[in-house]
Design a protein around this motif. Structure first.
Motif, mmCIF file in Angstrom:
data_model
loop_
_atom_site.group_PDB
_atom_site.id
_atom_site.type_symbol
_atom_site.label_atom_id
_atom_site.label_comp_id
_atom_site.label_asym_id
_atom_site.label_seq_id
_atom_site.Cartn_x
_atom_site.Cartn_y
_atom_site.Cartn_z
ATOM 1 N N ALA A 215 0.758 -1.148 0.005
ATOM 2 C CA ALA A 215 0.085 -0.066 -0.008
ATOM 3 C C ALA A 215 0.927 1.416 0.057
ATOM 4 N N SER A 216 1.958 1.437 0.581
ATOM 5 C CA SER A 216 2.994 2.479 0.910
ATOM 6 C C SER A 216 3.781 2.677 -0.452
ATOM 7 N N THR A 217 3.968 1.509 -1.231
ATOM 8 C CA THR A 217 4.961 1.579 -2.331
ATOM 9 C C THR A 217 4.008 1.674 -3.816
ATOM 10 N N GLY A 218 2.742 1.354 -3.555
ATOM 11 C CA GLY A 218 1.928 1.110 -4.815
ATOM 12 C C GLY A 218 2.274 -0.060 -5.399
ATOM 13 N N ASP A 219 3.072 -0.762 -5.003
ATOM 14 C CA ASP A 219 3.237 -2.289 -5.726
ATOM 15 C C ASP A 219 2.366 -3.414 -5.358
ATOM 16 N N ALA A 220 1.375 -3.410 -6.204
ATOM 17 C CA ALA A 220 0.313 -4.563 -5.765
ATOM 18 C C ALA A 220 0.782 -5.966 -5.886
ATOM 19 N N GLY A 221 2.043 -6.307 -6.419
ATOM 20 C CA GLY A 221 2.580 -7.591 -6.577
ATOM 21 C C GLY A 221 3.222 -7.835 -5.162
ATOM 22 N N ALA A 222 3.819 -6.862 -4.316
ATOM 23 C CA ALA A 222 4.280 -7.025 -3.008
ATOM 24 C C ALA A 222 3.234 -7.772 -1.811
ATOM 25 N N ALA A 223 2.258 -7.674 -2.242
ATOM 26 C CA ALA A 223 1.288 -7.888 -1.195
ATOM 27 C C ALA A 223 1.078 -9.540 -0.967
ATOM 28 N N GLY A 224 1.568 -10.219 -2.162
ATOM 29 C CA GLY A 224 1.691 -11.555 -1.942
ATOM 30 C C GLY A 224 3.057 -12.074 -1.657
ATOM 31 N N ALA A 225 3.984 -11.178 -1.184
ATOM 32 C CA ALA A 225 5.233 -11.633 -0.946
ATOM 33 C C ALA A 225 5.346 -12.684 0.142
ATOM 34 N N ALA A 226 4.401 -12.761 1.262
ATOM 35 C CA ALA A 226 4.369 -13.584 2.443
ATOM 36 C C ALA A 226 4.267 -14.804 2.003
ATOM 37 N N GLU A 227 3.472 -15.380 0.784
ATOM 38 C CA GLU A 227 2.894 -16.589 0.601
ATOM 39 C C GLU A 227 4.278 -17.551 -0.098
ATOM 40 N N ARG A 228 5.215 -16.754 -0.593
ATOM 41 C CA ARG A 228 6.290 -17.487 -1.214
ATOM 42 C C ARG A 228 7.341 -17.994 -0.187
ATOM 43 N N LEU A 229 7.131 -17.376 0.990
ATOM 44 C CA LEU A 229 8.204 -17.768 2.010
ATOM 45 C C LEU A 229 8.050 -18.862 3.065
ATOM 46 N N THR A 230 9.400 -19.712 3.065
ATOM 47 C CA THR A 230 9.316 -20.804 3.708
ATOM 48 C C THR A 230 9.497 -20.465 5.225
ATOM 49 N N LEU A 231 8.616 -21.175 5.926
ATOM 50 C CA LEU A 231 8.694 -20.850 7.576
ATOM 51 C C LEU A 231 9.348 -22.185 8.306
ATOM 52 N N ALA A 232 10.203 -21.964 9.127
ATOM 53 C CA ALA A 232 11.006 -22.788 9.741
ATOM 54 C C ALA A 232 11.277 -22.348 11.077
ATOM 55 N N ALA A 233 11.798 -23.462 11.965
ATOM 56 C CA ALA A 233 12.110 -22.943 13.182
ATOM 57 C C ALA A 233 12.755 -24.080 13.815
ATOM 58 N N ALA A 234 13.569 -23.641 15.011
ATOM 59 C CA ALA A 234 14.430 -24.434 15.905
ATOM 60 C C ALA A 234 13.543 -24.864 17.150
ATOM 61 N N ALA A 235 13.615 -25.951 17.567
ATOM 62 C CA ALA A 235 12.965 -26.693 18.590
ATOM 63 C C ALA A 235 14.024 -27.311 19.450
ATOM 64 N N PHE A 236 13.548 -27.529 20.882
ATOM 65 C CA PHE A 236 14.494 -28.269 21.896
ATOM 66 C C PHE A 236 13.878 -29.240 22.458
ATOM 67 N N LEU A 237 14.681 -30.359 22.193
ATOM 68 C CA LEU A 237 14.401 -31.737 22.565
ATOM 69 C C LEU A 237 15.168 -32.538 23.375
ATOM 70 N N THR A 238 14.872 -33.275 24.467
ATOM 71 C CA THR A 238 15.779 -34.089 25.337
ATOM 72 C C THR A 238 14.943 -35.381 25.230
ATOM 73 N N PRO A 239 15.253 -36.366 24.377
ATOM 74 C CA PRO A 239 14.597 -37.673 24.234
ATOM 75 C C PRO A 239 14.699 -38.311 25.514
ATOM 76 N N PRO A 240 13.443 -39.035 25.837
ATOM 77 C CA PRO A 240 13.274 -39.820 27.124
ATOM 78 C C PRO A 240 14.610 -40.629 27.370
ATOM 79 N N GLY A 241 15.019 -40.995 28.496
ATOM 80 C CA GLY A 241 16.076 -41.808 28.662
ATOM 81 C C GLY A 241 17.534 -41.330 28.226
#
Length: 305
Positions: A215-241
């Motif tokens: 909206a601020s730049t007038g670039d309509a194509g930028a609105a869909g930029a979020a859909e191309r992104l990979t979402l990833a994360a680290a998680a913390f795990l101590t297996p039992p035993g």
């Protein structure tokens, strides 16, 4: 392994008298079907484990594996001048056959910033500058770039990356500034210790910030930029035993007393929320890393398929 791609951090404090132990663990991760291994970025002793340069260590991992993806989790972009960062990442991209994922962040440790002579107050601006200049060097031969900390005129990177446009960049952070950086300069977002609701919230915020930017730049194509992104994360795990040697720095995956069912259930919910890849950070001794990975591969992964 399931559609939610699982990786493992190579962060334990490996014995100094056996420098190949970490490489054996990486080979075992590949044999077990993990998607990637991850290495963090510490210049000074953190007390949490292996404090190495991630690009150097992952180059060694690349030499002893053939399929495993190589994630910096995360590389502190302000520590590296842009041409150095671009050239080192491109080199690893080439020698690994395109297996590098460049996870980056702004950093936080004042002692390390002082050690490298970079003002900590400049970490956000330098991250933007170094990533934008690196992308220019990866994509253009020759490259011109004008930034607050990097200026290039007709520059040709020493080695062009094998991945067109350079290795994928996952930008870490939960603030609005970090999410805007993801939209401008990243191929994905990389979080820490999130649950399913937080993953959905990150996607929502990315969409809203992308729409605001359009909206601020007038670039309509930028609105869909979020859909191309990979979402990833680290998680913390101590297996039992498996005995932990340090407290995880965040919420434990699967609860305080995790079981295969509770871990698989939470990973399944993360995948349903849109998480594409999860790096498992194991707060265990180096001698128990392979045992922990084998438990995940045998007991958790089959429940996710």
């Amino acid at each position: 392994m399931p559609s939610l791609r699982l990786g493992v951090s190579l962060q334990p404090r490996w014995p100094l008298d056996d420098g190949t132990a970490v490489l054996r663990a990486a080979r075992r991760a590949e044999e077990l079907g993990f998607d990637h291994v991850a290495v963090g970025n510490r210049l000074l002793d953190s007390g949490f484990g292996l404090d190495t340069d991630p690009l150097v260590l992952l180059s060694a991992v690349a030499a002893v594996t053939t399929r495993l993806r190589l994630l910096t989790s995360v590389l502190v972009a302000p520590y590296y001048p842009a041409p150095v960062l671009a050239n080192q990442a491109a080199t690893l991209d080439v020698v690994s056959g395109g297996r590098l994922i460049l996870g980056v962040g702004t950093g936080w440790n004042p002692a390390e910033f002082e050690a490298v002579g970079v003002p900590v107050r400049e970490r956000g601006a330098r991250t933007d500058d170094h990533l934008a200049a690196s992308r220019a060097l990866w994509a253009q031969r020759p490259a011109d770039f004008d930034g607050p900390f990097t200026r290039l005129r007709g520059a040709r990177l020493g080695v062009p990356p094998v991945t067109p446009g350079g290795p994928p960049v996952w930008v870490g952070g939960h603030s609005d500034a970090a999410l805007r950086r993801v939209l401008r300069l990243g191929d994905g977002w990389y979080g820490t210790g999130v649950d399913a609701d937080q993953v959905r919230d990150v996607r929502r915020r990315l969409r809203e910030l992308a729409a605001d930017g359009a909206a601020s730049t007038g670039d309509a194509g930028a609105a869909g930029a979020a859909e191309r992104l990979t979402l990833a994360a680290a998680a913390f795990l101590t297996p039992p035993g498996v005995p932990a040697v340090t407290e995880p720095p965040g919420r434990p995956l699967g609860g305080a007393a995790p079981s295969a069912a509770s871990v698989a259930d939470e990973l399944g919910r993360l995948g349903e929320a849109g998480l594409a890849a999860c790096t498992l950070w194991l707060p265990v001794a180096a001698g128990h890393v392979e045992e922990a990975m084998e438990w995940i591969a045998a007991e958790v992964a089959p429940q996710l398929t």
